[in-house]
Design an enzyme around this catalytic site. Structure first.
Site, short mmCIF file in Angstrom:
data_model
loop_
_atom_site.label_atom_id
_atom_site.label_comp_id
_atom_site.label_asym_id
_atom_site.label_seq_id
_atom_site.Cartn_x
_atom_site.Cartn_y
_atom_site.Cartn_z
N THR A 1 0.82 -1.22 0.00
CA THR A 1 0.00 0.00 0.00
C THR A 1 0.85 1.27 0.00
O THR A 1 2.07 1.23 0.14
CB THR A 1 -0.94 0.00 1.22
OG1 THR A 1 -0.18 -0.26 2.40
CG2 THR A 1 -2.00 -1.07 1.07
N ASP A 2 0.16 2.42 -0.15
CA ASP A 2 0.83 3.72 -0.23
C ASP A 2 0.81 4.46 1.11
O ASP A 2 0.90 5.69 1.14
CB ASP A 2 0.13 4.60 -1.28
CG ASP A 2 0.06 3.90 -2.63
OD1 ASP A 2 1.09 3.37 -3.06
OD2 ASP A 2 -1.02 3.88 -3.24
N SER B 1 1.09 8.80 5.03
CA SER B 1 0.55 8.73 3.68
C SER B 1 1.69 9.05 2.73
O SER B 1 2.26 10.14 2.78
CB SER B 1 -0.60 9.73 3.48
OG SER B 1 -0.97 9.78 2.12
N ARG B 2 2.03 8.11 1.85
CA ARG B 2 3.18 8.31 0.98
C ARG B 2 2.85 9.25 -0.19
O ARG B 2 3.75 9.64 -0.93
CB ARG B 2 3.69 6.96 0.47
CG ARG B 2 4.19 6.09 1.62
CD ARG B 2 4.90 4.84 1.14
NE ARG B 2 5.29 4.03 2.30
CZ ARG B 2 4.63 2.97 2.73
NH1 ARG B 2 3.54 2.59 2.10
NH2 ARG B 2 5.04 2.29 3.78
N VAL B 3 1.58 9.56 -0.38
CA VAL B 3 1.21 10.55 -1.39
C VAL B 3 1.35 11.96 -0.81
O VAL B 3 1.75 12.90 -1.49
CB VAL B 3 -0.22 10.29 -1.90
CG1 VAL B 3 -0.67 11.40 -2.83
CG2 VAL B 3 -0.29 8.95 -2.60
#
Length: 586
Positions: A416-417, A442-444
């Site tokens: 997951t991101d 959250s990698r975004v």
């Protein structure tokens, strides 16, 4: 029975011996079909009261009465008429139908239990292909070995016994899809279970499909707002992202997902909730809550409860994903929740052990990582050439005693991101949603936030980190200076501000107003126990005093310096009113 040089044999079965002319026509058919002479032998079969059954190797041409009826039934199932035109269409179907000369491949059941059937005789069967047993029950091939195949059973295994006939469909598993699925509760095969009648499918999508390639995607840069202040401000989720919700049992994981679904009302987002291994009563209660708040009109629930077979629990998330892909391919935005993938992995492990696959770590098979990666990778924000639709995945995973280093959690974290980690201690202390700010990510990041939210959130995460660190060092100290006391009070106020009741998501302008006021110390001197009361009355005051400001923030997603100053001015003005009201109330 003799065979040709390739080992191919032909056997003709019927109740009566064929005439010389019939045998000649069968021999011509075999020569024309297989391009060589195949010896033919007749065998009497009293069960075939009329017609013939021709077996050539693993191919079966069933021209018996039962075979012709079944072919005609299959032909009729392909027709989906409206109620008013049913009879004319059936008359036309009878006129158009002709006996097929396409061979069937028929096998025999060797062994069967509640989940798995082992069959032989299907020489050309493929992995993932659907098989049909004589009783009408369907299965899907999950294991191919020399001379036999193992399939998982979708239905009542008691109707299948050793020696039963099974035939290939030459089709892979598919999920019926269409607009009519919105507002409905269906099982993992797309069959309605809510008692509201059948659903007319517009199409069928394969439950297993390759994920979109790099060139078919575009960056994740549009927010998928959850309505939860903690998440939208610090761990934003973008459309097309895969954000894991992880935590122990009873820490509010499903509540986060349900609030996110509720927050999509009026935003033209299709929501799909896939429940795996949950109690039926819990699912019914959740559907009732969604219906009461008007969210079922844009939501479909795919249900594989704890009482369902492991086969249905295994296929459920892929079926929900296929339904989501239908809407995504039509340019729609989709939010899909998998609740939860821990139970999905357990169901798959049970099937794998029954299929006699080699167990590995924690008895899971070696491909358990691929089990979830091929599911979650299908979430994407498609390129404009493919319609620009998106599918955002919120998988849920249950941990044991907060152990995120266990096998399945680490697998899904790596797929997951980012993850939203819900902590038991926070939950039971009343901090809900119980998001652990330190372990969540959250990698975004800010790419999935509006400019207004990015400016308003500012240093919130840093401020909370400083507060948590200071709280740890000062919890055993009684002699604190005034600056430290104010810092602790400020941090406690921020934590109180992030508390949010279930089924009450915040709009974007409400989140912006709260963050601007809090991070500029407007709430500094308000006792923590009164923060929630102040928050509710402040939002009502700002919405009444400046509705245009709220509308601008929601529509444009911008926060200009003038808007920020206006929010601060209104907040400070209301603070005076709130304090005076408090004194008068005292």
């Amino acid at each position: 029975m003799r065979s040709d040089r390739s080992g191919l044999t032909a056997e003709l079965r019927s109740a009566k011996e064929p005439t010389q002319e019939q045998q000649r026509r069968f021999a011509e058919f075999l020569s024309r079909k297989y391009r060589r002479r195949i010896p033919l032998r007749w065998e009497q079969d009293d069960s075939l009261r009329s017609g013939f059954q021709l077996r050539v190797g693993s191919d079966v041409y069933d021209w018996s009465l039962n075979g012709r009826v079944r072919q005609f039934q299959d032909y009729l199932r392909q027709i989906q008429p409206g109620q008013e035109e049913l009879l004319p269409l059936m008359h036309q179907a009878v006129e158009d139908w002709s006996l097929a000369v396409v061979p069937e491949e028929i096998g025999t059941v060797l062994t069967v239990d509640s989940e798995i059937a082992v069959v032989n005789g299907l020489e050309h069967a493929q992995y993932g292909e659907i098989l049909v047993f004589t009783s009408g029950v369907k299965g899907m091939i999950q294991d191919l070995r020399r001379g036999k195949a193992s399939c998982i059973i979708f239905g009542d295994a008691e109707e299948i016994s050793a020696g039963s006939i099974v035939r290939r469909t030459k089709k892979t598993a598919g999920m019926p899809v269409g607009e009519q699925f919105l507002g409905r509760v269906v099982d993992a095969l797309g069959v309605p279970v809510d008692g509201k009648g059948r659903i007319e499918a517009e199409s069928y999508f394969p439950v297993e499909a390759p994920a979109p390639g790099i060139l078919d995607r575009q960056p994740v840069n549009t927010p998928m707002e959850t309505g939860l202040l903690t998440i939208d401000s610090m761990f934003p989720i973008g459309r097309g992202q895969r954000e894991l919700i992880i935590g122990d049992r009873q820490t509010g994981k499903t509540a986060v997902a349900v609030d996110t679904i509720l927050n999509q009302k009026g935003k033209d987002v299709v929501c799909i909730y896939v429940e795996i291994g949950q109690k039926t009563s819990s699912v019914a209660q959740m559907v009732e809550n969604l219906s009461r708040r008007g969210a079922m009109s844009y939501t479909c629930v795919v249900s594989a409860p704890a009482g369902a077979s492991a086969a249905l629990q295994y296929i459920a998330p892929y079926a929900g994903c296929a339904l989501g892909e239908y809407f995504m391919r039509r340019g729609r935005d989709v939010l899909i929740v998998y609740d939860d993938l821990s139970k999905h992995a357990i169901a798959y492990r049970a099937l794998s052990l029954l299929l006699e696959r080699s167990p590995g770590r924690e008895a899971y098979p070696g491909d358990v990582f691929y089990l979830h990666s091929r599911l979650l990778e299908r979430a994407a924000h498609l390129s404009d050439e493919l319609g620009g639709g998106s599918m955002t995945a919120l998988p849920i995973v249950e941990t044991q005693a907060g152990d995120v280093s266990a096998y399945i959690p680490t697998n899904i974290i790596s797929i997951t991101d980012g993850q939203i980690f819900l902590e038991s201690d926070l939950f039971f202390s009343g901090q809900r949603p119980a998001v652990n700010v330190g372990l969540s990510v959250s990698r975004v990041g800010g790419d999935a936030q509006t400019k207004a939210m990015k400016k308003a959130a500012g240093t919130l995460r840093l401020e909370l980190a400083q507060y948590r660190e200071m709280e740890v060092f000062t919890q055993f100290s009684s002699d604190l200076d005034e600056a430290t006391k104010r810092q602790l009070a400020y941090g406690q106020g921020l934590m109180r501000l992030l508390r949010q009741p279930q089924y009450a998501p915040f709009a974007q302008h409400q989140q912006v107003v709260m963050l601007v006021a809090a991070l500029n110390h407007v709430m500094q001197d308000i006792p923590p126990e009164r923060i929630e009361d102040f928050r509710g009355r402040l939002l009502a005051y700002v919405e009444e005093a400046s509705p245009d400001l709220c509308r601008r923030i929601d529509m444009a997603g911008l926060l200009t310096p003038e808007d920020r100053e206006e929010i601060l001015a209104l907040s400070r003005k209301f603070l005076t009113v709130f304090r005076d009201g408090g004194k008068r109330g005292a």
